[in-house]
Design a protein around this motif. Structure first.
Motif, PDB file in Angstrom:
ATOM      1  N   SER A 170      23.228  10.523 -48.864  1.00 40.67           N
ATOM      2  CA  SER A 170      24.007  11.754 -48.878  1.00 40.67           C
ATOM      3  C   SER A 170      23.822  12.435 -47.528  1.00 40.67           C
ATOM      4  O   SER A 170      22.697  12.553 -47.049  1.00 40.67           O
ATOM      5  CB  SER A 170      23.502  12.697 -49.977  1.00 40.67           C
ATOM      6  N   SER A 230      25.884   8.549 -52.494  1.00 42.53           N
ATOM      7  CA  SER A 230      27.162   7.865 -52.320  1.00 42.53           C
ATOM      8  C   SER A 230      26.928   6.389 -52.028  1.00 42.53           C
ATOM      9  O   SER A 230      25.806   5.954 -51.773  1.00 42.53           O
ATOM     10  CB  SER A 230      27.957   8.490 -51.151  1.00 42.53           C
ATOM     11  N   ARG A 231      27.996   5.650 -52.106  1.00 39.99           N
ATOM     12  CA  ARG A 231      28.086   4.277 -51.621  1.00 39.99           C
ATOM     13  C   ARG A 231      27.069   3.337 -52.258  1.00 39.99           C
ATOM     14  O   ARG A 231      26.519   3.604 -53.329  1.00 39.99           O
ATOM     15  CB  ARG A 231      28.028   4.278 -50.096  1.00 39.99           C
ATOM     16  N   GLY A 265      23.488   4.551 -52.957  1.00 39.37           N
ATOM     17  CA  GLY A 265      23.494   5.478 -54.092  1.00 39.37           C
ATOM     18  C   GLY A 265      23.529   4.737 -55.415  1.00 39.37           C
ATOM     19  O   GLY A 265      22.789   5.062 -56.356  1.00 39.37           O
ATOM     20  N   VAL A 288      28.420  13.928 -56.120  1.00 37.37           N
ATOM     21  CA  VAL A 288      29.040  13.142 -55.039  1.00 37.37           C
ATOM     22  C   VAL A 288      29.964  14.021 -54.204  1.00 37.37           C
ATOM     23  O   VAL A 288      30.429  15.057 -54.671  1.00 37.37           O
ATOM     24  CB  VAL A 288      29.851  11.945 -55.608  1.00 37.37           C
ATOM     25  N   HIS A 289      30.225  13.603 -52.963  1.00 32.83           N
ATOM     26  CA  HIS A 289      31.167  14.370 -52.132  1.00 32.83           C
ATOM     27  C   HIS A 289      32.598  13.898 -52.352  1.00 32.83           C
ATOM     28  O   HIS A 289      33.540  14.575 -51.967  1.00 32.83           O
ATOM     29  CB  HIS A 289      30.780  14.275 -50.644  1.00 32.83           C
ATOM     30  N   ASP A 290      32.739  12.716 -52.995  1.00 29.27           N
ATOM     31  CA  ASP A 290      34.067  12.127 -53.205  1.00 29.27           C
ATOM     32  C   ASP A 290      34.118  11.543 -54.620  1.00 29.27           C
ATOM     33  O   ASP A 290      33.354  10.636 -54.951  1.00 29.27           O
ATOM     34  CB  ASP A 290      34.279  11.035 -52.144  1.00 29.27           C
ATOM     35  N   ASP A 325      34.158   7.783 -55.128  1.00 31.37           N
ATOM     36  CA  ASP A 325      33.046   6.989 -54.616  1.00 31.37           C
ATOM     37  C   ASP A 325      32.522   6.025 -55.680  1.00 31.37           C
ATOM     38  O   ASP A 325      32.593   6.303 -56.876  1.00 31.37           O
ATOM     39  CB  ASP A 325      31.920   7.937 -54.173  1.00 31.37           C
TER      40      ASP A 325
END
Length: 199
Positions: free
Chosen positions: A75, A8-9, A12, A31-33, A36
């Motif tokens: 992550s 992420s972010r 990432g 990804v968790h979102d 993102d």
């Protein structure tokens, strides 16, 4: 070398770009979102994106078929044992400390809080216990006097992470294996979130 990148972010995205510049084939980003910035970068590059069903866990079905190596970059999800088993070489992640020191979510903050004169980064094998897998690569850096956790991360530890990840992946491509040195549990310390620790 087919890689599934879990992350992420900003870190990432930087990892995604660094690996692609090194000629590594990223076959999927997890990804968790879905909103993102890593998901956006992957979609823009035409790379398959999967959003985790559970933000705390990455399961086997979320890893791309015929993945050689799972790489995590910013992550906080646990890659399950079943997910690791789907990749030929398992998985690696970057931790911004000299493991086994400062295992946990706030490693850089604890480096500053404890007044460590030396910090570092570790590429470690993903395992059942958080930040406890064997070490694949590790390097140290000096901490500047008065430096904040964010400054240390941006100046030294984030770039070191990119370099070490590239080194380990290059080794894996050349040798078909990952270096592995067990962590010495005698020196393990925890680095829990500092915001949680106050309550």
């Amino acid at each position: 070398m087919r890689i599934t990148l879990v992350g992420s972010r900003h870190f990432g995205v930087t990892t995604f770009n660094t690996l692609r510049q090194h000629g590594v084939e990223i076959v999927r980003v997890v990804v968790h979102d879905g909103e993102d910035r890593l998901a956006a970068a992957a979609r823009a590059a035409g790379v398959d994106v999967v959003v985790q069903a559970d933000p705390k866990r990455v399961i086997a079905s979320e890893i791309a078929a015929a993945t050689d190596l799972i790489v995590t970059a910013h992550s906080h999800a646990r890659v399950t044992r079943e997910a690791l088993a789907t990749a030929k070489l398992g998985g690696i992640g970057y931790h911004p400390s000299l493991l086994p020191r400062h295992r946990g979510i706030a490693a850089v903050e604890w480096t500053i809080k404890e007044g460590d004169p030396i910090a570092g980064g570790t590429i470690y094998h993903l395992a059942d216990r958080m930040d406890a897998g064997a070490i694949a690569a590790q390097e140290w850096v000096f901490v500047k006097k008065g430096e904040t956790a964010r400054e240390l991360w941006e100046r030294a530890l984030a770039p070191l992470g990119q370099k070490l990840l590239a080194d380990v992946i290059y080794h894996a491509k050349a040798h078909g294996s990952l270096p592995a040195t067990p962590q010495d549990e005698e020196f393990a310390t925890k680095a829990p979130s500092l915001t949680d620790a106050k309550h």
